[in-house]
Enzyme design. Structure first.
Site, PDB file in Angstrom:
ATOM      1  N   PRO A   1       0.732  -1.430  -0.002  1.00 43.58           N
ATOM      2  CG  PRO A   1      -0.022  -1.207   2.389  1.00 43.58           C
ATOM      3  CD  PRO A   1       1.056  -1.438   0.929  1.00 43.58           C
TER       4      PRO A   1
ATOM      5  CE  LYS B   1       7.156  -1.881  -3.754  1.00 40.50           C
ATOM      6  NZ  LYS B   1       7.483  -3.324  -4.649  1.00 40.50           N
TER       7      LYS B   1
ATOM      8  CD  GLU C   1       8.688 -19.129  -6.685  1.00 37.76           C
ATOM      9  OE1 GLU C   1       9.571 -19.067  -6.779  1.00 37.76           O
ATOM     10  OE2 GLU C   1       7.669 -19.152  -7.695  1.00 37.76           O
TER      11      GLU C   1
ATOM     12  CG  ASP D   1      11.632  -5.926  -8.215  1.00 38.25           C
ATOM     13  OD1 ASP D   1      10.306  -6.283  -7.034  1.00 38.25           O
ATOM     14  OD2 ASP D   1      12.708  -5.802  -7.927  1.00 38.25           O
TER      15      ASP D   1
ATOM     16  N   GLY E   1       8.380   0.926   5.260  1.00 33.95           N
ATOM     17  CA  GLY E   1      10.824   0.050   4.945  1.00 33.95           C
ATOM     18  C   GLY E   1      12.140   0.194   5.390  1.00 33.95           C
TER      19      GLY E   1
ATOM     20  CE  LYS F   1      11.032   6.949  -0.127  1.00 29.89           C
ATOM     21  NZ  LYS F   1       9.776   5.993   0.792  1.00 29.89           N
TER      22      LYS F   1
HETATM   23  P1  ITT Z   1       5.025  -5.817  -4.518  1.00 32.61           P
HETATM   24  O1  ITT Z   1       5.913  -7.045  -5.000  1.00 32.61           O
HETATM   25  O2  ITT Z   1       3.803  -6.032  -3.620  1.00 32.61           O
HETATM   26  O3  ITT Z   1       4.623  -4.169  -4.840  1.00 32.61           O
HETATM   27  P2  ITT Z   1       6.932  -5.449  -2.121  1.00 32.61           P
HETATM   28  O4  ITT Z   1       6.808  -4.685  -0.877  1.00 32.61           O
HETATM   29  O5  ITT Z   1       7.179  -6.864  -1.852  1.00 32.61           O
HETATM   30  O6  ITT Z   1       5.401  -4.726  -2.623  1.00 32.61           O
HETATM   31  P3  ITT Z   1       9.326  -5.200  -3.737  1.00 32.61           P
HETATM   32  O7  ITT Z   1       9.413  -6.986  -4.105  1.00 32.61           O
HETATM   33  O8  ITT Z   1       9.696  -4.180  -5.094  1.00 32.61           O
HETATM   34  O9  ITT Z   1       7.963  -5.239  -3.363  1.00 32.61           O
HETATM   35  O10 ITT Z   1       9.988  -4.859  -3.334  1.00 32.61           O
HETATM   36  C1  ITT Z   1      11.023  -3.594  -2.317  1.00 32.61           C
HETATM   37  C2  ITT Z   1      10.841  -3.620  -0.931  1.00 32.61           C
HETATM   38  O11 ITT Z   1      12.813  -2.271  -0.665  1.00 32.61           O
HETATM   39  C3  ITT Z   1      10.327  -3.279   0.197  1.00 32.61           C
HETATM   40  O12 ITT Z   1       9.627  -4.373   1.107  1.00 32.61           O
HETATM   41  C4  ITT Z   1      10.954  -2.277   1.277  1.00 32.61           C
HETATM   42  O13 ITT Z   1      11.269  -3.042   2.239  1.00 32.61           O
HETATM   43  C5  ITT Z   1      12.092  -2.143   0.418  1.00 32.61           C
HETATM   44  N1  ITT Z   1      11.385  -0.411  -0.319  1.00 32.61           N
HETATM   45  C6  ITT Z   1      11.126  -0.137  -1.772  1.00 32.61           C
HETATM   46  N2  ITT Z   1      11.374   1.039  -1.846  1.00 32.61           N
HETATM   47  C7  ITT Z   1      11.313   1.314  -0.474  1.00 32.61           C
HETATM   48  C8  ITT Z   1      11.236   2.971  -0.044  1.00 32.61           C
HETATM   49  O14 ITT Z   1      10.799   3.993  -0.628  1.00 32.61           O
HETATM   50  N3  ITT Z   1      11.305   2.786   1.249  1.00 32.61           N
HETATM   51  C9  ITT Z   1      11.389   1.301   1.653  1.00 32.61           C
HETATM   52  N4  ITT Z   1      11.886   1.130   1.767  1.00 32.61           N
HETATM   53  C10 ITT Z   1      11.421   0.907   0.029  1.00 32.61           C
END
Ligand code: ITT
Length: 200
Positions: free
Chosen positions: A13, A15, A43, A72, A152, A172
């Site tokens: 949510p 993103k 996957e 991603d 994150g 940001k």
């Molecule tokens: P979707 O695959 O469903 O889009 P996800 O959270 O699993 O969601 P990713 O596989 O791309 O997405 O993993 C990216 C991870 O990197 C995310 O879960 C965060 O922990 C970190 N991340 C990415 N962008 C970030 C940001 O702007 N700020 C902080 N952490 C970020």
């Protein structure tokens, strides 16, 4: 073809919110895959951000056949040879990623704590044609968590002396990896729309 609504292939949510904030002023509405009725979590077994972004975008496009956007992303830390990188989401249980990374970095001096956030967005148009755009945001890993905004790794990612979790979302989005990738995508979409209208 004027694109005014895009489905985002994500279950994150935060993103979704950032993409909505970035695209709203540009006249594009971003809705979640869940809202659009695509319940899917493919996957992510690609070796690169681009491969994983395409896997997610195609999984939703195959169900809906409409314009789809996937992101991603991850944090690449120089002292950890680029880790956690494409494995950022799986590096630690949600909410514990900062603590684990700080622990892994506990003996790394300030000048060696450089890192970057990377996003690759994959866009599929209504005919399934692909566009890939990358955004990179250079920064450093702090020595402690700071700030409460964002998600994150934001509390430990320092950009010009402040953590991303201390930035407002507007601040940001103006400098982030995701902001850069989505702005690049918007430019390409806009150019295509303009040339389409010019052909008419
Ligand atoms: P979707 O695959 O469903 O889009 P996800 O959270 O699993 O969601 P990713 O596989 O791309 O997405 O993993 C990216 C991870 O990197 C995310 O879960 C965060 O922990 C970190 N991340 C990415 N962008 C970030 C940001 O702007 N700020 C902080 N952490 C970020």
């Amino acid at each position: 073809m004027k694109i005014s609504e895009i489905v985002m292939a994500t279950n994150n949510p935060n993103k979704l919110r950032e993409a909505q904030e970035i695209f709203a002023p540009l006249g594009i509405t971003v809705i979640s895959q869940k809202e659009a009725g695509a319940i899917v979590e493919p996957e992510e077994n690609g070796r690169t951000f681009a491969e994983n972004a395409l896997i997610k975008a195609h999984a939703v496009y195959d169900l809906l056949k409409c314009p789809v956007l996937a992101d991603d992303s991850g944090l690449c830390v120089d002292a950890l040879r680029g880790a956690p990188g494409v494995h950022s989401a799986r590096y630690a249980p949600k909410g514990q990623e900062c603590r684990k990374l700080l622990h892994a970095m506990q003996n790394v001096p300030e000048e060696q704590r450089t890192a970057k956030f990377v996003t690759v967005v994959a866009f599929l148009d209504v005919d399934g044609r692909e566009i890939l755009c990358e955004g990179v945001c250079p920064g450093a890993i702090g020595f402690a968590e700071s700030g409460t905004n964002g998600f994150g790794y934001d509390p430990i990612f320092l950009y010009q002396g402040k953590s991303f979790a201390e930035f407002s979302s507007e601040e940001k989005n103006a400098v982030s990896h995701r902001g850069e990738a989505l702005q690049k995508l918007y430019k390409i979409l806009k150019e295509r729309n303009l040339s389409y209208h010019a052909d008419k």
